[in-house]
Design a protein around this motif. Structure first.
Motif, PDB file in Angstrom:
ATOM      1  N   UNK A 199     -12.516  23.403 -55.832  1.00 59.38           N
ATOM      2  CA  UNK A 199     -13.966  23.223 -55.970  1.00 59.38           C
ATOM      3  C   UNK A 199     -14.642  23.141 -54.607  1.00 59.38           C
ATOM      4  N   UNK A 200     -14.068  22.376 -53.691  1.00 61.73           N
ATOM      5  CA  UNK A 200     -14.667  22.248 -52.365  1.00 61.73           C
ATOM      6  C   UNK A 200     -14.665  23.582 -51.618  1.00 61.73           C
ATOM      7  N   UNK A 201     -13.685  24.427 -51.881  1.00 65.46           N
ATOM      8  CA  UNK A 201     -13.612  25.711 -51.178  1.00 65.46           C
ATOM      9  C   UNK A 201     -14.780  26.617 -51.522  1.00 65.46           C
ATOM     10  N   UNK A 202     -15.451  26.342 -52.635  1.00 67.79           N
ATOM     11  CA  UNK A 202     -16.601  27.163 -53.040  1.00 67.79           C
ATOM     12  C   UNK A 202     -17.933  26.554 -52.615  1.00 67.79           C
ATOM     13  N   UNK A 203     -17.878  25.433 -51.890  1.00 63.52           N
ATOM     14  CA  UNK A 203     -19.112  24.779 -51.468  1.00 63.52           C
ATOM     15  C   UNK A 203     -19.872  25.640 -50.465  1.00 63.52           C
ATOM     16  N   UNK A 204     -21.190  25.601 -50.546  1.00 57.70           N
ATOM     17  CA  UNK A 204     -22.012  26.327 -49.584  1.00 57.70           C
ATOM     18  C   UNK A 204     -21.855  25.681 -48.211  1.00 57.70           C
ATOM     19  N   UNK A 205     -21.709  26.504 -47.195  1.00 54.00           N
ATOM     20  CA  UNK A 205     -21.393  25.959 -45.880  1.00 54.00           C
ATOM     21  C   UNK A 205     -19.916  25.652 -45.837  1.00 54.00           C
ATOM     22  N   UNK A 206     -19.573  24.401 -45.842  1.00 54.85           N
ATOM     23  CA  UNK A 206     -18.170  23.997 -45.917  1.00 54.85           C
ATOM     24  C   UNK A 206     -18.035  22.778 -46.819  1.00 54.85           C
ATOM     25  N   UNK A 207     -16.986  22.769 -47.622  1.00 50.72           N
ATOM     26  CA  UNK A 207     -16.688  21.576 -48.397  1.00 50.72           C
ATOM     27  C   UNK A 207     -16.178  20.482 -47.487  1.00 50.72           C
ATOM     28  N   UNK A 208     -16.353  19.240 -47.908  1.00 49.64           N
ATOM     29  CA  UNK A 208     -15.937  18.098 -47.090  1.00 49.64           C
ATOM     30  C   UNK A 208     -15.054  17.162 -47.907  1.00 49.64           C
ATOM     31  N   UNK A 209     -13.909  16.844 -47.335  1.00 51.50           N
ATOM     32  CA  UNK A 209     -13.021  15.833 -47.892  1.00 51.50           C
ATOM     33  C   UNK A 209     -12.905  14.729 -46.846  1.00 51.50           C
ATOM     34  N   UNK A 210     -13.361  13.518 -47.205  1.00 46.44           N
ATOM     35  CA  UNK A 210     -13.409  12.407 -46.264  1.00 46.44           C
ATOM     36  C   UNK A 210     -12.614  11.244 -46.843  1.00 46.44           C
ATOM     37  N   UNK A 211     -11.611  10.809 -46.083  1.00 45.12           N
ATOM     38  CA  UNK A 211     -10.779   9.693 -46.496  1.00 45.12           C
ATOM     39  C   UNK A 211     -11.235   8.417 -45.775  1.00 45.12           C
ATOM     40  N   UNK A 220     -11.430  11.505 -41.407  1.00 44.34           N
ATOM     41  CA  UNK A 220     -11.123  10.126 -41.771  1.00 44.34           C
ATOM     42  C   UNK A 220     -12.135   9.198 -41.117  1.00 44.34           C
ATOM     43  N   UNK A 221     -12.557   8.182 -41.860  1.00 48.59           N
ATOM     44  CA  UNK A 221     -13.319   7.062 -41.307  1.00 48.59           C
ATOM     45  C   UNK A 221     -12.411   5.840 -41.336  1.00 48.59           C
ATOM     46  N   UNK A 222     -12.304   5.132 -40.221  1.00 50.40           N
ATOM     47  CA  UNK A 222     -11.477   3.925 -40.140  1.00 50.40           C
ATOM     48  C   UNK A 222     -12.378   2.695 -39.999  1.00 50.40           C
ATOM     49  N   UNK A 223     -12.690   2.021 -41.088  1.00 52.98           N
ATOM     50  CA  UNK A 223     -13.476   0.787 -40.985  1.00 52.98           C
ATOM     51  C   UNK A 223     -12.672  -0.341 -40.351  1.00 52.98           C
ATOM     52  N   UNK A 224     -13.372  -1.198 -39.645  1.00 54.58           N
ATOM     53  CA  UNK A 224     -12.771  -2.431 -39.177  1.00 54.58           C
ATOM     54  C   UNK A 224     -13.009  -3.534 -40.186  1.00 54.58           C
ATOM     55  N   UNK A 225     -13.425  -4.666 -39.710  1.00 53.81           N
ATOM     56  CA  UNK A 225     -13.672  -5.824 -40.568  1.00 53.81           C
ATOM     57  C   UNK A 225     -15.082  -5.709 -41.154  1.00 53.81           C
ATOM     58  N   UNK A 226     -15.155  -5.335 -42.411  1.00 57.07           N
ATOM     59  CA  UNK A 226     -16.430  -5.041 -43.063  1.00 57.07           C
ATOM     60  C   UNK A 226     -16.711  -6.107 -44.121  1.00 57.07           C
ATOM     61  N   UNK A 286     -13.415   5.701 -35.762  1.00 56.51           N
ATOM     62  CA  UNK A 286     -13.215   4.263 -35.864  1.00 56.51           C
ATOM     63  C   UNK A 286     -14.565   3.556 -35.837  1.00 56.51           C
ATOM     64  N   UNK A 287     -14.835   2.756 -36.870  1.00 51.53           N
ATOM     65  CA  UNK A 287     -16.094   2.015 -36.971  1.00 51.53           C
ATOM     66  C   UNK A 287     -15.732   0.544 -37.130  1.00 51.53           C
ATOM     67  N   UNK A 288     -15.515  -0.131 -36.001  1.00 54.71           N
ATOM     68  CA  UNK A 288     -14.969  -1.494 -36.070  1.00 54.71           C
ATOM     69  C   UNK A 288     -15.585  -2.468 -35.077  1.00 54.71           C
ATOM     70  N   UNK A 289     -16.700  -2.114 -34.476  1.00 56.43           N
ATOM     71  CA  UNK A 289     -17.317  -3.027 -33.525  1.00 56.43           C
ATOM     72  C   UNK A 289     -16.455  -3.334 -32.319  1.00 56.43           C
ATOM     73  N   UNK A 290     -15.478  -2.465 -32.034  1.00 52.86           N
ATOM     74  CA  UNK A 290     -14.591  -2.676 -30.900  1.00 52.86           C
ATOM     75  C   UNK A 290     -13.441  -3.618 -31.155  1.00 52.86           C
ATOM     76  N   UNK A 291     -13.204  -3.987 -32.414  1.00 53.39           N
ATOM     77  CA  UNK A 291     -12.174  -4.989 -32.732  1.00 53.39           C
ATOM     78  C   UNK A 291     -10.788  -4.579 -32.262  1.00 53.39           C
TER      79      UNK A 291
END
Length: 264
Positions: A129-141, A185-191, A244-249
């Protein structure tokens, strides 16, 4: 609603509450049709209702990512309802606590199904399904800063699954590039999510985060902002990356963890 994601269909796992819900809300506020995937249907129903009350578009699918048949049905139902799929954000995860010597085999098995098997199932089912997306499909973990950067007592198995996620996504970006799909990939810190608030009180969270370069826990909306960037046209030349989104932790000692991480 109009916005940069108008006309896009976005599926978010673990979207009944916490970071997943914040991500779904952010996409809906920018015009996307959001498919809420939630294992606890009451959470999912409430999330859908809230988006609709604000004038957004949302629907609900079953979200038990530890079950192979449920994952396949999730994608089948989403595409049948909306005819397309442009972005998939995999936020759902199990976070079993415990020392390796004390964790039950059954808890570990469930962790592996939820946090590792689901990566493969979701990638396999989303790709056509993502391969048919306009522009580019996005898979985000949605991974974790504990994957490769920090040690947290009692979370060795959980952190290891997130390290696996990071490696899986990097390789998948190469395989999925010719399919018109970007993988990041998005890497959350202490949320300060619902899950964190159930484990730490405000005083404990403040004590741990006091040594961070940004001395506070992050907010779920800050993770959502990072996800929306990765799904945007501005990120069209980014794949196989981890933000990495962790406030520098991860750059400083995590002070006080032994005092507050009593589980395990």
């Amino acid at each position: 609603m109009q916005g940069r994601y108008a006309g896009k269909v976005v599926l978010v796992t673990g979207a009944g509450r916490g970071m997943g819900k914040a991500i779904a809300d952010a996409f809906a506020s920018e015009g996307a049709t959001v498919v809420i995937s939630a294992r606890t249907l009451s959470y999912g129903e409430a999330a859908v209702q809230q988006i609709r009350e604000r004038g957004g578009k949302a629907s609900l699918v079953n979200g038990d990512i530890s079950d192979r048949a449920a994952v396949k049905a999730m994608f089948d139902d989403a595409v049948q309802a909306h005819g397309q799929l442009d972005v998939v954000v995999h936020c759902a995860a199990d976070n079993a606590h415990g020392r390796v010597t004390e964790m039950e085999d059954e808890a570990y098995d469930y962790l592996i199904k939820s946090n590792i098997h689901s990566l493969f199932w979701i990638a396999k089912d989303a790709a056509p399904h993502l391969s048919r997306a306009e522009g580019k499909g996005r898979l985000i973990y949605i991974s974790s800063g504990s994957a490769n950067r920090t040690f947290i007592p009692g979370l060795i198995p959980y952190a290891a699954t997130k390290a696996y996620m990071n490696a899986f996504a990097r390789g998948l970006a190469v395989e999925f590039g010719p399919l018109n799909i970007l993988v990041n990939v998005i890497e959350p810190g202490m949320i300060a999510s619902d899950r964190m608030k159930g484990e730490l009180n405000d005083a404990q969270a403040s004590a741990i985060s006091a040594n961070f370069p940004v001395p506070r826990p992050g907010e779920s909306e800050e993770i959502a902002a990072a996800v929306l960037f990765m799904a945007s046209k501005e990120a069209s030349y980014i794949t196989g990356s981890s933000l990495l989104v962790d406030g520098g932790a991860s750059m400083v000692p995590l002070v006080g963890l032994s005092n507050v991480m009593s589980k395990g």
